[in-house]
Motif scaffolding. Structure first.
Motif, short mmCIF file in Angstrom:
data_model
loop_
_atom_site.label_atom_id
_atom_site.label_comp_id
_atom_site.label_asym_id
_atom_site.label_seq_id
_atom_site.Cartn_x
_atom_site.Cartn_y
_atom_site.Cartn_z
N ALA A 66 0.92 -1.25 0.11
CA ALA A 66 0.04 0.03 -0.02
C ALA A 66 0.97 1.04 -0.11
O ALA A 66 1.92 1.40 0.81
N ALA A 91 -4.59 9.70 -3.35
CA ALA A 91 -5.30 8.62 -2.54
C ALA A 91 -3.89 8.12 -1.71
O ALA A 91 -2.97 8.12 -1.92
N HIS A 105 -2.14 11.34 -9.19
CA HIS A 105 -2.25 11.40 -10.86
C HIS A 105 -2.28 12.76 -11.27
O HIS A 105 -2.76 13.80 -10.65
N THR A 127 -3.11 3.29 -0.49
CA THR A 127 -3.93 2.49 -1.52
C THR A 127 -3.16 1.48 -2.20
O THR A 127 -1.81 1.44 -2.20
N THR A 184 -0.13 2.05 -11.37
CA THR A 184 -1.73 1.73 -11.55
C THR A 184 -2.18 1.70 -10.20
O THR A 184 -1.73 0.58 -9.52
N GLU A 185 -3.27 2.15 -10.01
CA GLU A 185 -4.06 2.09 -8.61
C GLU A 185 -5.10 0.74 -8.87
O GLU A 185 -5.58 0.70 -9.75
N ARG A 231 -8.48 -0.82 -7.27
CA ARG A 231 -9.22 -0.56 -6.44
C ARG A 231 -10.00 -1.77 -5.87
O ARG A 231 -10.91 -1.71 -5.30
N SER A 250 -3.65 5.37 -13.77
CA SER A 250 -2.42 5.09 -13.97
C SER A 250 -1.84 6.29 -14.29
O SER A 250 -2.17 7.34 -14.77
N VAL A 273 -1.08 -0.19 -5.06
CA VAL A 273 -0.79 0.12 -6.02
C VAL A 273 0.36 -0.87 -6.83
O VAL A 273 1.24 -1.60 -6.05
N GLY A 277 -7.92 1.58 -11.18
CA GLY A 277 -8.06 3.04 -10.96
C GLY A 277 -7.13 3.59 -12.00
O GLY A 277 -7.01 3.18 -13.18
N ASN A 291 1.12 5.88 -1.28
CA ASN A 291 0.25 6.90 -1.59
C ASN A 291 0.32 7.06 -3.20
O ASN A 291 1.38 6.81 -3.85
N PHE A 292 -0.76 7.54 -3.75
CA PHE A 292 -0.78 7.45 -5.33
C PHE A 292 -1.55 8.88 -5.65
O PHE A 292 -2.29 9.35 -5.13
#
Length: 380
Positions: A74, A300, A79, A303, A349-350, A352, A344, A305, A342, A76-77
């Protein structure tokens, strides 16, 4: 002793199979026999699985697809998307001639800094000045006559017509003088704000006509960048958000804030305008200079990734990865796991849905394995 564990059930299986049910077809006996056989069959299948696994460990001739693994974590993401804009300045104007006349004097040079109200250029104004002098002479006389007529009129001496004529002539000459003084002011070009003389168009001795460009004056101490943003981002761009500006021509990067988001969608290209203020400027940013604008539209925390290259798609367009369940022998079983994607960005890429932090998935060799295949795991 371990072999004996499985031999005894086999003997029992043989004994049970040799027993014949009574002619009466005792139902209870048949059910007991069936349960015994099912138990023995499970024991045998368990042993067969252990033997196959041990054979695989000892048999060096067995070939397994070799894969490496990636542990899902997990993180932080964020975009971002990028648009292009240009530098603009509110105080970037071209000054035009308001009256006609020969250019008599240019008081500044290109590149010179000037203050608000400073004289920049003068047209030949001799005719206007002479006219003002004539009007002032006439105005002095008209004022004297008007004041005398006013005093007589207050004493009920003289006619009202004479008084009104004197008053009208006096006020008319005042208006004429004001008009000439305004024309005189238009022949003397002054800086409307402090800035830098960027370009001087005419030369001394040329004739200037109304509407002719004379001087471009620029103040680059307060500039901003405007850019067109696609309509699809209209709910993701907010005033006050930080963006990153990159000026390729001067190799400079600036973090700035959005100071205005347009409320109008251009029907020609389906975009809206944003304005990004630049708080620090030393004059390096010129009007119309190009800049790339990187804007964050999603974030996010904590999350799942994944590197984008680990994600595959089937013929139906569904995204999946291969999840591994491993044992102590360096082997593992592959399982296809469908995932919900989610956004990219920059190769990440996230995820979900479909995966959790801690899952082990196939990395190198992911495109060479199949669902349910047993593979050999190696370290990268």
């Amino acid at each position: 002793m371990k072999s004996l564990k499985y031999i005894i059930p086999l003997v029992a299986l043989t004994a049970v199979s040799c027993q014949q049910p009574s002619d009466s077809g005792d139902l209870k006996t048949l059910r007991e026999e069936r349960d015994s056989l099912a138990t023995l069959n499970g024991t045998i299948q368990e042993r067969l699985l252990e033997i196959d696994q041990r054979i695989a460990e000892l048999d060096s001739t067995t070939n397994y697809t070799t894969v490496s693994t990636h542990k899902v974590g997990a993180d932080n993401f964020e975009h971002f998307f990028q648009v292009y804009g240009s530098v603009e300045a509110d105080q970037n104007v071209t000054l035009y001639a308001e009256s006609a006349g020969m250019i008599e004097r240019i008081s500044v040079r290109e590149g010179q800094s000037v203050s608000k109200g400073q004289a920049l250029l003068n047209l030949d104004d001799d005719v206007i000045r002479n006219n003002i002098q004539e009007v002032e002479t006439s105005l002095s006389l008209a004022k004297t006559l008007y004041e005398k007529q006013e005093r007589l009129w207050q004493q009920n001496i003289g006619s009202e017509v004479a008084y009104l004529e004197a008053k009208n002539r006096y006020e008319g000459l005042q208006t004429t003088k004001a008009t000439l003084e305004a024309q005189l002011a238009m022949s003397n070009l002054k800086a409307p704000f402090s800035g830098v003389v960027d370009e001087i168009f005419p030369k001394v001795g040329e004739y200037a006509a109304p509407g002719m460009p004379l001087i471009r004056l620029v103040n680059v101490s307060q500039v901003y960048v405007t850019a067109d943003v696609p309509e699809s981002y209209v709910n993701r761009v907010k005033t006050g958000e930080d963006v990153t500006l990159y000026f390729r021509s001067i190799q400079d990067t600036v973090v700035a804030s959005i100071i205005q988001v347009g409320q109008f969608i251009n029907p020609d290209n389906r975009t809206f305008k944003i304005k990004v203020g630049i708080s620090r400027t030393s004059g390096a940013y010129k009007p119309n200079m190009m800049a790339s604008v990187r804007i964050r539209d999603y974030a996010a925390d904590s999350t799942v990734v994944l590197p984008s290259h680990l994600i595959q798609q089937n013929q139906e367009g569904k995204s999946y990865v291969y999840v591994l369940s491993t044992d102590d022998a360096g082997l593992g079983d592959v399982k296809r796991q469908f995932v919900q994607l989610g956004l990219s960005y920059q190769g990440m890429t996230e995820i979900r849905g479909g995966l959790e932090a801690g899952n082990l998935i196939v990395d190198r060799g992911a495109r060479s394995v199949q669902d349910g295949e047993r593979v050999r795991i190696v370290e990268d």
